[in-house]
Design an enzyme around this catalytic site. Structure first.
Site, PDB file in Angstrom:
ATOM      1  N   CYS A 237     -32.454 -73.963 -93.498  1.00 47.86           N
ATOM      2  CA  CYS A 237     -33.864 -73.961 -93.099  1.00 47.86           C
ATOM      3  C   CYS A 237     -34.437 -75.355 -92.893  1.00 47.86           C
ATOM      4  CB  CYS A 237     -34.682 -73.220 -94.144  1.00 47.86           C
ATOM      5  SG  CYS A 237     -34.177 -71.499 -94.392  1.00 47.86           S
ATOM      6  N   HIS A 316     -29.657 -85.209 -99.688  1.00 43.81           N
ATOM      7  CA  HIS A 316     -28.528 -84.273 -99.695  1.00 43.81           C
ATOM      8  C   HIS A 316     -27.904 -84.268-101.089  1.00 43.81           C
ATOM      9  CE1 HIS A 316     -25.262 -81.836 -98.350  1.00 43.81           C
ATOM     10  NE2 HIS A 316     -25.530 -82.006 -97.073  1.00 43.81           N
ATOM     11  N   HIS A 400     -52.929 -82.720 -95.018  1.00 44.94           N
ATOM     12  CA  HIS A 400     -52.386 -81.389 -94.740  1.00 44.94           C
ATOM     13  C   HIS A 400     -50.936 -81.325 -95.225  1.00 44.94           C
ATOM     14  CE1 HIS A 400     -55.928 -80.753 -92.245  1.00 44.94           C
ATOM     15  NE2 HIS A 400     -55.646 -81.878 -91.612  1.00 44.94           N
ATOM     16  N   HIS A 404     -42.145 -75.479 -96.400  1.00 46.07           N
ATOM     17  CA  HIS A 404     -41.315 -74.387 -95.890  1.00 46.07           C
ATOM     18  C   HIS A 404     -41.642 -73.063 -96.570  1.00 46.07           C
ATOM     19  CE1 HIS A 404     -38.017 -71.943 -94.661  1.00 46.07           C
ATOM     20  NE2 HIS A 404     -37.420 -71.980 -95.837  1.00 46.07           N
ATOM     21  N   HIS A 433     -46.959 -64.701 -94.993  1.00 47.00           N
ATOM     22  CA  HIS A 433     -47.553 -63.371 -94.924  1.00 47.00           C
ATOM     23  C   HIS A 433     -47.495 -62.798 -93.512  1.00 47.00           C
ATOM     24  CE1 HIS A 433     -50.941 -60.486 -94.532  1.00 47.00           C
ATOM     25  NE2 HIS A 433     -50.621 -60.165 -95.772  1.00 47.00           N
ATOM     26  N   ASN A 437     -40.220 -65.467 -93.506  1.00 47.48           N
ATOM     27  CA  ASN A 437     -39.422 -66.694 -93.515  1.00 47.48           C
ATOM     28  C   ASN A 437     -38.700 -66.800 -92.177  1.00 47.48           C
ATOM     29  OD1 ASN A 437     -37.607 -68.771 -93.881  1.00 47.48           O
ATOM     30  ND2 ASN A 437     -36.844 -68.063 -95.857  1.00 47.48           N
TER      31      ASN A 437
END
Length: 509
Positions: A237, A316, A400, A404, A433, A437
């Site tokens: 993702c 990572h 802001h 994810h 919502h 995802n």
């Protein structure tokens, strides 16, 4: 007469003013020091020579010569030119577009559970091993109740069949539908033609056909033969920000270029119909989505570009075995392929986030927060190892937050870890919502939400954070370079007036 309680309001206001004064002082400490030195020197000179004779002597001793003046001016201009040329060019985000699935693809909770029940072995089937057990259906129902998803999320058409028609043809059809729709919207919004694109990066983690999805895009839009194309897969993702980072480096060596980043995830071939609980979660959380982003280093686009890229930080954790295996594609005991989510996922995400913010913090935080963080870190190391380190206030660095939308638990944990407010997480929760995802494209649905609310003003800073398999935590910092008007079209255009909505902790199905 009973003693009156002390009034704390004045003390609270005083503490607030002290806090703001400390932040202002530390942020402008260099200016204050220089001004103090100048005032001290002027006072000392005036005290020793009140008539100002030394100033007049110094002024008359200056003998201007045209050649030295011109030479000095030329050297200054040359140095400034070399400095400007040596700096990497700025990367601007011109605009972006998100794929909006049609209403026919919506999968309300009732439809999802009916589909799962019809796909269970409680009914008479020729081969019951191909279907969900009743316990698996109940488990998915409990996950949906606590997922934070709404009734309008979408699954691709192939997964609306019983059993799912998740073959290669259906997967390609989903990829073409989502990618081409977002690309068409991007070209329509920007007016840029496909043949103007110099760099193309497509990322899709779990679906990697041959020819690649990048080649599919080039073939569809008849792009130039010298286009620099890249296809990223298996990066989870967080691949969207990896693509942004790749484009940033490419634009540093290819001047006057346009680059397009396409982020998507193809759900069709990755539906898991086994009964291992740790592999059933993706069925409940992942939904259709895609986004196309236009970036450039052309200075002429500065007037219409929305954002300028400030930083990209990649972390990572793959050197640790636990982190490497916490999101893993594998076969279950029956040979069915799915994505296994480890019980160590949240712990690993927290470790990766701490490592990431340790790197990005000094780049974005004001001096006041960096000093407090350093003091807290030294205190925990020297005085007491149980002393919790100071958590920087990232609300002073960003207006802001686009975090994810991996799931309700992920959003809640990040809100707690970063000490953010519920309104800071609004874009993430509402995206989860409304769209579920959507993997690497979820960050752009969140940014589109902020724009649709009319909240993006010139000078506002945006922090994007994404997690991915491997395990990775990547973040990007942007600054808005012009006030963004509320868009007339986009993924939120027909429903933004209904948001934000209240999302209960549990929805009983």
């Amino acid at each position: 007469m009973a003693p009156r309680l002390p009034v704390f309001s004045s003390a609270v206001k005083l503490l607030k003013y002290v806090k703001h004064g400390y932040q202002y002082l530390t942020t402008h400490i260099i200016i204050f020091v220089l001004l103090s030195i100048m005032v001290t020197v002027m006072v000392e000179v005036t005290r020793n020579n009140p008539d100002g004779d030394e100033f007049l002597v110094f002024w008359h001793s200056l003998h201007f010569n045209l050649i030295p003046v011109l030479s000095s001016f030329f050297l200054v201009i040359t140095a400034a030119t070399v400095y400007c040329k040596s700096r990497p060019p700025s990367v601007f985000l011109v605009d972006f577009a998100c794929f909006k699935p049609p209403e026919t693809c919506r999968i309300p909770f009732a439809a999802f559970m009916e589909h799962a029940l019809n796909h269970s072995d409680e009914t008479e089937r020729v081969n019951p091993s191909q279907f969900f057990q009743k316990s698996s259906v109940n488990f998915m129902m409990k996950i949906l109740e606590r997922s934070g998803l709404g009734e309008e999320t979408c699954l691709p058409p192939a997964l609306h069949y019983v059993p799912p028609d998740n073959n290669m043809e259906a997967a390609m059809a989903e990829a073409e539908f989502s990618i081409f729709s977002s690309m068409d919207a991007l070209f329509r919004k920007t007016g840029v033609k496909p043949k103007d694109i110099d760099i193309l990066v497509v990322n899709c983690s779990l679906f990697s056909p041959t020819p690649s999805l990048a080649s599919m895009v080039i073939s569809k839009y008849k792009m130039r033969s010298n286009i620099k194309s890249f296809n990223l897969s298996g990066m989870g993702c967080s691949a969207g920000l990896i693509s942004i980072n790749l484009v940033r480096h490419l634009l540093q060596v290819h001047p006057n270029s346009y680059a397009v980043v396409v982020s998507t995830e193809v759900i069709t071939p990755n539906w898991y119909d086994g009964n291992t609980r740790s592999m059933l979660l993706p069925n409940c959380l992942f939904r259709m989505g895609a986004a196309a982003v236009l970036l450039t280093n052309r200075r002429c686009e500065l007037t219409r570009a929305k954002y300028r890229l400030l930083h990209v930080v990649r972390t990572h954790m793959g050197a640790e075995d636990t982190a490497y295996g916490c999101v893993f594609q594998q076969e279950d005991g029956e040979g069915k392929v799915g994505i296994k989510l480890s019980k160590y996922l949240m712990t690993t995400a927290g470790d990766a986030l701490r490592s990431n913010i340790t790197t990005i913090g000094p780049l974005v935080l004001p001096v006041s927060q960096q000093l407090l963080f350093l003091i807290g870190l030294l205190s925990s190391k020297v005085l007491n190892r149980r002393w919790k380190p100071y958590v920087p206030d990232f609300k002073q660095a960003f207006e802001h937050f686009c975090i994810h939308a991996g799931g309700k638990a992920v959003i809640d944990e990040l809100e707690r870890s970063l000490q953010l407010r519920p309104e800071d997480m609004e874009a993430s929760r509402m995206t989860l919502h409304r769209f579920g995802n959507t993997s690497s494209s979820s960050l752009w649905y969140e940014l589109a939400y902020i724009e649709a609310k009319g909240r993006m003003k010139k000078g506002d800073r945006v922090w994007q954070i994404a997690f991915g398999s491997g395990f990775k935590c990547n973040s990007a910092a942007w600054i808005c370079i012009r006030t963004v008007e509320t868009p007339l079209e986009g993924p939120w255009s027909d429903c933004i007036h209904r948001y934000p909505v209240d999302i209960p902790d549990v929805i009983k199905l």
